[in-house]
Write a protein that holds these residues in place. Structure first.
Motif, PDB file in Angstrom:
ATOM      1  N   TYR A   1       0.836  -1.200   0.000  1.00 28.55           N
ATOM      2  CA  TYR A   1       0.000   0.000   0.000  1.00 28.55           C
ATOM      3  C   TYR A   1       0.878   1.260   0.000  1.00 28.55           C
TER       4      TYR A   1
ATOM      5  N   VAL B   1      -4.426   3.669  -7.504  1.00 30.93           N
ATOM      6  CA  VAL B   1      -5.723   2.981  -7.484  1.00 30.93           C
ATOM      7  C   VAL B   1      -5.593   1.789  -6.542  1.00 30.93           C
ATOM      8  N   ASP B   2      -6.385   1.759  -5.490  1.00 29.73           N
ATOM      9  CA  ASP B   2      -6.222   0.676  -4.520  1.00 29.73           C
ATOM     10  C   ASP B   2      -6.717  -0.653  -5.090  1.00 29.73           C
TER      11      ASP B   2
ATOM     12  N   THR C   1      -8.059  -2.983  -3.587  1.00 31.44           N
ATOM     13  CA  THR C   1      -9.350  -3.409  -3.010  1.00 31.44           C
ATOM     14  C   THR C   1     -10.529  -2.949  -3.865  1.00 31.44           C
ATOM     15  N   GLU C   2     -10.268  -2.032  -4.796  1.00 31.88           N
ATOM     16  CA  GLU C   2     -11.366  -1.579  -5.659  1.00 31.88           C
ATOM     17  C   GLU C   2     -11.779  -2.651  -6.664  1.00 31.88           C
ATOM     18  N   PHE C   3     -10.885  -3.591  -6.966  1.00 32.75           N
ATOM     19  CA  PHE C   3     -11.276  -4.577  -7.982  1.00 32.75           C
ATOM     20  C   PHE C   3     -10.766  -6.001  -7.756  1.00 32.75           C
TER      21      PHE C   3
ATOM     22  N   ARG D   1     -10.838  -9.250  -6.047  1.00 32.27           N
ATOM     23  CA  ARG D   1     -11.784  -9.880  -5.122  1.00 32.27           C
ATOM     24  C   ARG D   1     -11.444 -11.365  -4.902  1.00 32.27           C
TER      25      ARG D   1
ATOM     26  N   THR E   1     -13.193 -10.386 -10.680  1.00 36.81           N
ATOM     27  CA  THR E   1     -12.072  -9.448 -10.576  1.00 36.81           C
ATOM     28  C   THR E   1     -11.736  -8.806 -11.931  1.00 36.81           C
TER      29      THR E   1
ATOM     30  N   LEU F   1     -14.377  -6.304 -13.122  1.00 36.70           N
ATOM     31  CA  LEU F   1     -14.322  -5.158 -12.213  1.00 36.70           C
ATOM     32  C   LEU F   1     -13.030  -4.353 -12.445  1.00 36.70           C
TER      33      LEU F   1
ATOM     34  N   THR G   1     -12.860  -0.522 -13.537  1.00 35.16           N
ATOM     35  CA  THR G   1     -12.163   0.430 -12.658  1.00 35.16           C
ATOM     36  C   THR G   1     -11.013   1.117 -13.398  1.00 35.16           C
TER      37      THR G   1
ATOM     38  N   VAL H   1      -0.882   0.551  -8.934  1.00 33.65           N
ATOM     39  CA  VAL H   1      -1.737  -0.318  -8.118  1.00 33.65           C
ATOM     40  C   VAL H   1      -0.844  -1.126  -7.169  1.00 33.65           C
TER      41      VAL H   1
END
Ligand code: ASP
Length: 440
Positions: free
Chosen positions: A119, A134-135, A137-139, A141, A152, A155, A159, A168
Motif C-alpha cells: 500500500y 488505485v487501490d 481493493t477496488e477490484f 476480489r 475481478t 471489475l 475500474t 496499483v
C-alpha cells in the motif's frame, strides 16, 4: 504497441534510489501505463523485507507482545519515512503510518498488516510518477475459500478504464467478508497479471533482480544455459518445482488472454530477459529439455496390497484420509499392487505422518505401508520431450552412471515433464547429471 503493465518486485522497490531507477524505466516507454508494486524488499544481505516485518507485527499482536510490536513497527516506519525523504515527495507518510498502526492495534487482522507494505510502496511510486494511485481493493476480489473471484477481471477492466495511467499495489485485494485479503507470498506477480488482463495489455513486464530464467539453478551448475522463451505451462512446472523467479500462479490471469510475460532486470534493463508465451517455444524446435528445477523435503507414503488394482475405491479411501486432514499431495505414482503418495513435509510435522499412516492402515488394510522421508523431487521440463524419442532413457542412464538411486518416477501425461524422486542428499548430483546430459 499496446499497453504494457510493469510489475516491480521488492528488490526494485528497496530504497529511494532504486525506486527512481524503476520510475525511469516506466517513463522511458510511453506504453508502460500501468504499474504494480511490491513492498520494499532487502537492500543488502541480512536485511529484512518490509513484508516480513509486517508479519512480525501481526505475530507480536497475536502473542500480546506490545514491546515487540512497537519495536517492529518503528523499523517499518523508519524505512518508509526514509524513502519519502530520499525522494523528496510528501505522500503524508507519517499520518498514514499512524492510521495503519491504529487499525492494526484495533484488530484489522493479519492480512491487513501484511498488505500495508504494498500500500505505502504504491503511494510512493504514484507520487514519483505523478499518476493516480488505485487501490487493489477496488477490484481484486477473493472468494470465501480464498481463491480469486473471476469477477475481478470485469471489475478491474471497469475500474482501470477510468485511468490513462495508474499505480496499483500488488499482493492483496478484498475478501468475501469485506476485509483485506492477501495472496500467498510473492503474490504481487499475480496482481500484475490481473492488471494486465484487466487492461488487455499487449505485454506484462515483470521487473525483478535477475534477467530471467536459466535452464537450472546457477548455484548448482555454473553458467547454465539462458532460456529466452518458455511456454506458460513450462513456466508453471518450473516455478512450481522451485525455479524462484515468478509466482507459479501468475500465468492463470494472462494465459487465456494470450498476454506474453517478459521477465526483466531492473538493474540491467537492456538485457533481453525471458519471454513466457502461449505456444511452444521457438527454442524447443531443437531443444529436448527446456529446464530443470527441484525441491527438497518430501515424504513418500507407499502402500502395497495384492490385487489393489481390482479393489474398487482403494485410492479414494486413501485420499480421503489426507483430505480429512486438509492435506494435498504432490504426486501419486502407482503400479498394479502398489501406490505412493508424495506429500510436502510441511504438512507432516508434529506427528501428523504417524497419524496418517495409522489411519490409512485402518482404511484400506494394506499388506505393507511405509514412509520414505527425505525425498527430493526433480522435474525435467520441456515440450521438446514429446517429439524426441529416448528422452527418458537418456535421463535414467545419466542418473545410473552418476550412481544415483531413483526412488520414484512420475511422468505427466502431457509429456511435458519427467519427475524423479531421489534422496535429499543426491539432490545436487541429480540436477548436475541431468544438466550435463541434456545441455553440455
Ligand atoms: N511483498 C509480498 C511478499 O514478500 C508479495 C510480493 O512481493 O509479491 O511475499
Amino acid at each position: 504497441m499496446g499497453i504494457k503493465v510493469c510489475k516491480f518486485g521488492g528488490t526494485s522497490m528497496a530504497d529511494g534510489n532504486i525506486i527512481l531507477r524503476a520510475a525511469q524505466i516506466v517513463q522511458s516507454d510511453k506504453d508502460r501505463r500501468f504499474v504494480v508494486v511490491s513492498a520494499p524488499g532487502k537492500r543488502f544481505n541480512g536485511d529484512i523485507k518490509v513484508t516480513d516485518l509486517l508479519y512480525k507485527c501481526a505475530d507480536a499482536l497475536d502473542a500480546g507482545d506490545s514491546s515487540l510490536f512497537e519495536e517492529t513497527f518503528d523499523k517499518i516506519s523508519t524505512r518508509f519515512l526514509n524513502i519519502e525523504r530520499e525522494l523528496e515527495k510528501d505522500v503524508g507518510m507519517q499520518a498514514g503510518l499512524n492510521q495503519v498502526k491504529a487499525e492494526m492495534l484495533g484488530g484489522a487482522g493479519r492480512d491487513y498488516c501484511a498488505s500495508r507494505g504494498e500500500y505505502f510502496a504504491a503511494k510512493i511510486m504514484a507520487a514519483v510518477l505523478n499518476v493516480p494511485f488505485v487501490d487493489a481493493t477496488e477490484f481484486v476480489r477473493f472468494k470465501e475459500d480464498g481463491s480469486l473471484d473471476e469477477n475481478t477481471f470485469a471489475l478491474g477492466a471497469k475500474t482501470l478504464a477510468k485511468y490513462d495511467r495508474a499505480v496499483v499495489p500488488g499482493f492483496y485485494g478484498l475478501g468475501a467478508d469485506g476485509k483485506v485479503r492477501t495472496f500467498s507470498r510473492g503474490g504481487g506477480d499475480i496482481s500484475g497479471a490481473i492488471v494486465a488482463r484487466s487492461v488487455k495489455a499487449s505485454l506484462y513486464e515483470n521487473w525483478t533482480d535477475v534477467s530471467g530464467f536459466y535452464a537450472c539453478d546457477p548455484r548448482i551448475v555454473s553458467n547454465p544455459k539462458w532460456i529466452s522463451y518458455l511456454s506458460y505451462q513450462e513456466l508453471r512446472e518450473l516455478s512450481y518445482m522451485g525455479a524462484n523467479v515468478l509466482h507459479s500462479e501468475s500465468i492463470f490471469p494472462v494465459r487465456s488472454a494470450g498476454i506474453p510475460i517478459r521477465i526483466c532486470n531492473t538493474f540491467c534493463p537492456d538485457d533481453a530477459g525471458t519471454y513466457i508465451v502461449k505456444t511452444c517455444t521457438p527454442d524447443s524446435k531443437d531443444t529436448v529439455v527446456t529446464g530443470i528445477a527441484g525441491k527438497k523435503g518430501f515424504t513418500a507414503i507407499t502402500l502395497e496390497k495384492s490385487m489393489m488394482n481390482a479393489e474398487v475405491g482403494f485410492v479414494e479411501k486413501v485420499l480421503s484420509v489426507i483430505g480429512k486432514h486438509g492435506i494435498s499431495f504432490e504426486h501419486l505414482p502407482s503400479g498394479i499392487d502398489t501406490m505412493s503418495l508424495v506429500i510436502d513435509n510441511e504438512y507432516l510435522k508434529n506427528g501428523v505422518l504417524k497419524v496418517l499412516v495409522e489411519e490409512m492402515r485402518e482404511a484400506v488394510n494394506p499388506d505393507r505401508i511405509y514412509a520414505h522421508e527425505n525425498i527430493a523431487l526433480i522435474a525435467t521440463v520441456g515440450h521438446g520431450m514429446a517429439k524426441n524419442v529416448g528422452t527418458s532413457a537418456r535421463l535414467f542412464k545419466a542418473l545410473s552412471e552418476a550412481g544415483i538411486n531413483v526412488n520414484l518416477i512420475d511422468q505427466g501425461s502431457s509429456e511435458l515433464n519427467i519427475i524423479v524422486g531421489v534422496e535429499n542428499d543426491d539432490y545436487v548430483a541429480c540436477i548436475k547429471a541431468i544438466y550435463d546430459e541434456f545441455f553440455r
